[in-house]
Enzyme design. Structure first.
Site, PDB file in Angstrom:
ATOM      1  CG  LEU A   1      -1.854  -1.243   1.322  1.00 46.49           C
ATOM      2  CD1 LEU A   1      -2.740  -1.142   2.551  1.00 46.49           C
ATOM      3  CD2 LEU A   1      -2.705  -1.410   0.059  1.00 46.49           C
ATOM      4  CG  ASP A   2       3.258   4.225  -3.148  1.00 47.04           C
ATOM      5  OD1 ASP A   2       4.437   4.148  -2.779  1.00 47.04           O
ATOM      6  OD2 ASP A   2       2.773   5.215  -3.718  1.00 47.04           O
TER       7      ASP A   2
END
Length: 570
Positions: A231-232
């Protein structure tokens, strides 16, 4: 199953209110029904000592006349099989900037890299981690163009803000403007939220349509073979005027929502949160231990390890490492020293004085690196990231010819591999890559220095020559990983104890049911002798790396030597 769906609806109602939450639940339920359920392999735990991740761009390795994903597959099968369990292919989608992190289309593979068949082929040999770049989308994407054209479904995809509003409280990871003006089809000029750059449009998660699209992307990646989802820039997801807009309650709830959806559709798939922030903020994404991310990036490790080798003193590192205890088999740390980004500075807040950080900055500059800055609420700037390969960060700038450079770098990696958690290695560390000065001159972007595009035939030629810098690092690195994977004491959640014996040595004991292991690393340029007698170690133990037996009451260590001493010969 019913409990999982009830939990999903509860989270959505809490975020959006009952009316909007029920609408969101209908959308989410419909998406889940579209994707086949993938059960977790029987009896498989989340983590194992055999888990080691490789981080790479899809086009780090190149060969004339061949698509890069094919080149990566051939090199990985030849050199990384039975070494790395999972390959993290950094964003491989069509993009417009930021080396892949400004995505034009979340559902396609960049044709210059290959296609989904190439991704699945790699997935037939390795587990895969994909990036879900969920905070923003490219200004050139069809989503944003539809927003500018005011098409109904996309009308609320971006976050419009009056530029006269005070946004000084917003936590900034960059020194660029927070708002960017765009003109809509109606000729109206609006200012939209752009946390990272004018080409990266922050998505508005108050819109159920945005939520729907990103959950669709999440499930699509699982369908294409992703076993881990990164999850950037997750910390910046939810925006609220007058707030810091980092780590908001709703952001954590979105992570909980994704986790619960995966619990239904693919319970074996891991979520990993990327939050380049101080340690306590970082670990908040473990949630209760079972409801948010299984893995969090251990962002404090890279800069603190770098500092410890510079000072030749493990005191601060050892004290910090005590906090790596996780009382849950459902969570662990994602330990890395280098990545496609630089060495984060923010995680050192509250650990090192600014004067100590300034010394690290000086060394990075002397070793050919750069420094990236962020904007503070008072308008000032402070260092955010050190841009340099980890190999060259550990070069001693006072020596034109550093004879200890390679042992020093390998010693730093050895510490990464002995800490509790799952280790991850950037391909340029494994290959012993130096600063990419030519690339830096070409792009004028600081992060380029650690993102070199290599010709695979040149790499192979250098690896065949045992005297080359690359070869001397690569084969020792691979041997270290293979040795690590055979030790039950290196299970990510195996118990541990930090032993403070000498400031110039980092010593950790790892405990499994059938093995006790003492990992000793000399982090100094001096020879030293230490004793493990106080740690109740057996008098004689075998080093797993070399196979040599050592007396533990008088361990003689050369500069930067590391030993993995075990009670069993494995």
């Amino acid at each position: 199953m019913k409990e999982d769906f009830a939990a999903i609806q509860h989270i959505l109602n809490d975020i959006y209110g009952t009316k909007e939450g029920d609408l969101a639940f209908e959308k989410v339920s419909a998406l889940i029904e579209r994707f086949p359920v993938k059960k977790r392999p029987g009896g498989k735990d989340y983590f194992s000592e055999k888990d080691v991740f490789l981080i790479t761009y899809g086009d780090t390795l190149n060969k004339k006349g061949e698509l890069p994903l094919k080149t990566l597959y051939e090199f990985a099968v030849s050199h990384f099989k039975n070494v790395f369990s999972t390959i993290h292919i950094l964003p491989f989608f069509p993009f417009s900037s930021d080396d892949g992190f400004s995505i034009i289309d979340f559902f396609s593979v960049d044709p210059e890299l290959g296609d989904w068949k190439d991704i699945r082929q790699l997935g037939s040999e390795f587990q895969l981690m994909f990036d879900l770049v969920l905070n923003h989308v490219s200004a050139k994407s069809m989503w944003f163009q539809n927003y500018l054209e005011e098409k109904r479904y996309y009308k609320e995809f971006a976050i419009e803000v009056d530029p006269s509003i005070d946004l000084s409280m917003v936590t900034r990871p960059r020194s660029l403007p927070l708002l960017t003006p765009f003109q809509k089809k109606s000729s109206e000029t609006v200012h939209v939220w752009t946390t990272f750059s004018s080409d990266q449009i922050d998505l508005n998660y108050r819109s159920l349509n945005v939520l729907e699209k990103m959950i669709e992307a999440l499930l699509f990646y699982v369908e294409q073979g992703a076993t881990s989802i990164r999850l950037d820039a997750i910390a910046y997801l939810w925006k609220k005027i007058g707030a810091s807009c980092i780590h908001q309650k709703q952001t954590h709830q979105i992570v909980q929502l994704f986790r619960k959806i995966l619990d239904v559709v693919a319970p074996h798939v891991l979520l990993i949160t990327e939050t380049n922030v101080p340690h306590q903020e970082n670990v908040s994404y473990f949630g209760s231990g079972k409801n948010e991310a299984q893995l969090v990036y251990n962002f404090t490790l890279p800069p603190l390890l770098f500092y410890s080798f510079v000072k030749e003193d493990s005191t601060v590192l050892a004290e910090w490492a005590k906090c790596l205890r996780i009382n849950s088999s459902h969570n662990t740390f994602f330990n890395f020293t280098a990545s496609h980004d630089g060495i984060g500075v923010r995680p050192l807040e509250g650990i090192l004085a600014r004067s100590e950080i300034d010394k690290l900055i000086d060394i990075v500059k002397q070793n050919g690196g750069r420094v990236s800055y962020k904007r503070n609420p008072d308008g000032s700037q402070s260092p955010y990231e050190l841009n340099i390969t980890y190999v060259d960060a550990l070069l001693s700038p006072e020596n034109k010819i550093d004879l200890w450079h390679i042992p020093k770098f390998l010693a730093s990696q050895a510490i990464q591999f002995v800490l509790p958690g799952v280790p991850a290695s950037y391909i340029h560390s494994v290959l012993g890559s130096r600063n990419w000065k030519a690339g830096l001159r070409q792009t004028q972007r600081a992060r380029t220095i650690n993102r070199e595009k290599l010709q695979v035939n040149e790499v192979l030629s250098q690896l065949k020559d045992p005297e080359t810098f690359r070869s001397r690092i690569f084969y020792n690195y691979i041997k270290m990983i293979k040795t690590r994977k055979r030790q039950s004491a290196f299970h990510p959640n195996a118990d541990f104890e930090i032993l403070k014996i000498d400031p110039k040595a980092f010593v950790i004991a790892r405990y499994a049911k059938n093995q006790t292991l003492y990992a000793v690393t000399n982090i100094s340029s001096k020879q030293m002798v230490i004793s493990l007698s106080g740690a109740k170690a057996p008098l004689w133990m075998k080093d797993l790396i070399t196979g040599v037996n050592f007396r533990t009451d008088a361990l003689k260590l050369t500069p930067y030597q590391f030993l993995w001493l075990s009670t069993t010969d494995r």
